[in-house]
Design an enzyme around this catalytic site. Structure first.
Site, mmCIF file in Angstrom:
data_model
loop_
_atom_site.group_PDB
_atom_site.id
_atom_site.type_symbol
_atom_site.label_atom_id
_atom_site.label_comp_id
_atom_site.label_asym_id
_atom_site.label_seq_id
_atom_site.Cartn_x
_atom_site.Cartn_y
_atom_site.Cartn_z
ATOM 1 N N LYS A 97 3.477 -2.265 3.136
ATOM 2 C CA LYS A 97 4.008 -2.604 1.809
ATOM 3 C C LYS A 97 5.127 -3.603 1.986
ATOM 4 O O LYS A 97 5.787 -3.642 3.026
ATOM 5 C CB LYS A 97 4.560 -1.351 1.119
ATOM 6 C CG LYS A 97 4.662 -1.482 -0.387
ATOM 7 C CD LYS A 97 3.325 -1.180 -1.025
ATOM 8 C CE LYS A 97 3.382 -1.086 -2.519
ATOM 9 N NZ LYS A 97 2.221 -0.345 -3.050
HETATM 10 N N1 GLU Z 1 -0.394 -2.225 -4.859
HETATM 11 C C1 GLU Z 1 -1.609 -1.463 -4.951
HETATM 12 C C2 GLU Z 1 -1.376 -0.036 -4.474
HETATM 13 O O1 GLU Z 1 -0.277 0.458 -4.510
HETATM 14 C C3 GLU Z 1 -2.784 -2.157 -4.284
HETATM 15 C C4 GLU Z 1 -2.620 -2.492 -2.838
HETATM 16 C C5 GLU Z 1 -3.736 -3.356 -2.271
HETATM 17 O O2 GLU Z 1 -4.674 -3.711 -2.996
HETATM 18 O O3 GLU Z 1 -3.625 -3.693 -1.103
HETATM 19 O O4 GLU Z 1 -2.292 0.662 -4.130
#
Ligand code: GLU
Length: 427
Positions: free
Chosen positions: A117
């Protein structure tokens, strides 16, 4: 939770912060991991943390500095994968927890990724379009040393969108000297994006909602739904529930809380939010004090905004039969216990909002093969994966008499640690 001596200070997070919450969730699952528990410390230490300074020229001629992060919690089952959020309250503890929840989520739906993240501590609403582009490009350049199509693949999250992914893809590609569409997902269709990606998280929330309702004997048609957050997750989920005949009676966002006992006109509300940026000011609804949102009589409550919204202070007042976590980390462990004792089913984030990363995986596969699928094919595959994942964690929950969250962590942590054991330690 116990640590060996000499644990790095940034891992000794405040118990009430997001990382502390994640650690408590892991501790609950260790007794169920059998011989793999030997490797459980792996889950409590992110593999790699990068903190970057992001300096940009502001439109007024000054230079401003912002804090940026990219955390790769795990790359055991595949490359790091997870979104990037732009928010004024972003902290390292938060990004660490979000990266760990990505590891769990990706393992729970069995897509071949670890977890990562990123974030920048900035309120993007205060930036001009030019400043937003410059902060995105400089941040991408700074984290460019650890991301890549086979290393770590960012995606949209809170306050980031397709345009920001296009700038990230372009910046990475310019530095590499060739166009690398697979470095980010959630891109515009014209740049290797996937059909169905925009709605995927909300569609996943709806899909698990339908499955969970079936297990509870609850009819979606005529059920009452309350949604916190009306962005890409809450807005899409509300639309799909309304289309299935549910009454969306309350919606809360950063601007206000609105209520309509007979059900809000969701398409009209979506149009209002697209124009004004908030649900506040929507004419065909009553205004509600924000704290009353949690007391709304409903069948399904969908927190789809930020972390730590359902705590020991409001969990006792929730009147829903189930909570479907569209957001990441909306419920604290203390609130989990209260909801479980009150027989309110919680469908945890790591399965409920996994639709987004599942279609991100489809996008990445399509980019690598340069062969693009139809929207029907994507939605059918998405629904199949989410339903299968939900069914298997439901069975574990029944079998071991644990919450759906603990069951999902049992499935996911076992997959991660089994891979860890097979890989062994190098050198
Ligand atoms: N931000 C989204 C999540 O928290 C998607 C992450 C992604 O598609 O890599 O799952």
């Amino acid at each position: 939770m116990t640590y060996p001596a000499g644990i790095p200070s940034y891992l000794q997070a405040d118990q009430l912060g997001p990382w502390g919450i994640y650690l408590q969730q892991v501790d609950r699952v260790i007794p169920y991991l059998g011989h793999l528990a030997r490797w459980s410390e792996t889950l409590k230490r992110p593999k790699r943390i990068l903190i970057v300074d992001v300096p940009i020229h502001m439109d007024d001629g000054s230079v401003a500095h912002f804090e940026g992060y990219r955390v790769q919690h795990s790359t055991t089952r595949g490359p790091g994968k997870g979104g990037v959020r732009f928010h004024q309250d972003v902290t390292l503890s938060e990004v660490m927890a979000l990266s760990a929840w990505m590891s769990i989520k990706n393992a729970a739906v069995n897509v071949p990724y670890g977890g990562a993240k990123g974030g920048i501590r900035v309120d993007p609403k205060t930036l001009s379009p030019g400043e937003l582009e410059r902060i995105t490009r400089r941040y991408t350049s700074e984290i460019g040393i650890i991301i890549g199509p086979t290393k770590d693949i960012p995606a949209p999250d809170v306050n980031t969108n397709e345009q920001i992914m296009a700038w990230m893809m372009d910046t990475y590609s310019m530095n590499e000297g060739s166009t690398a569409t697979g470095v980010v997902t959630g891109k515009p269709l014209a740049l290797g994006g996937s059909l169905g990606r925009r709605d995927a998280t909300g569609r996943g929330v709806f899909t698990v909602g339908v499955e969970a309702a079936r297990h509870l004997g609850l009819e979606i048609a005529g059920s009452r739904v309350a949604v916190q957050g009306f962005g890409n997750v809450g807005g899409v989920a509300a639309r799909l529930f309304a289309q299935a005949g549910a009454r969306v009676v309350a919606v809360q966002d950063h601007g206000g809380t609105i209520y309509r006992d007979t059900g809000l006109d969701v398409p009209a509300l979506l149009a209002h939010v697209a124009m004004t940026g908030t649900v506040a000011g929507f004419a065909q609804a009553e205004v509600m004090p924000s704290d009353h949102f949690w007391e709304v009589t409903c069948d399904i409550m969908i927190p789809a905004a930020l972390e730590t919204q359902i705590t020991e202070h409001n969990a006792g007042r929730i009147k829903a039969r189930m909570v479907i976590e569209g957001a990441n980390g909306p419920t604290t462990p203390a609130a989990d216990d209260i909801l479980q004792a009150r027989n309110i089913l919680v469908v945890p984030d790591v399965i409920a909002n996994a639709g987004g990363v599942t279609v991100s995986y489809f996008e990445w596969v399509q980019d690598f093969s340069s062969f693009f699928w139809s929207e029907d094919e994507i939605n059918a595959r998405l629904v199949r994966i989410i339903k299968e994942a939900f069914t298997s964690v439901w069975e574990v929950a029944q079998d071991k008499k644990v919450s759906l969250r603990t069951a999902t962590f049992i499935v996911a942590c076992s997959r991660i640690l089994h891979a860890r054991e097979l890989r062994g330690l190098y050198p």
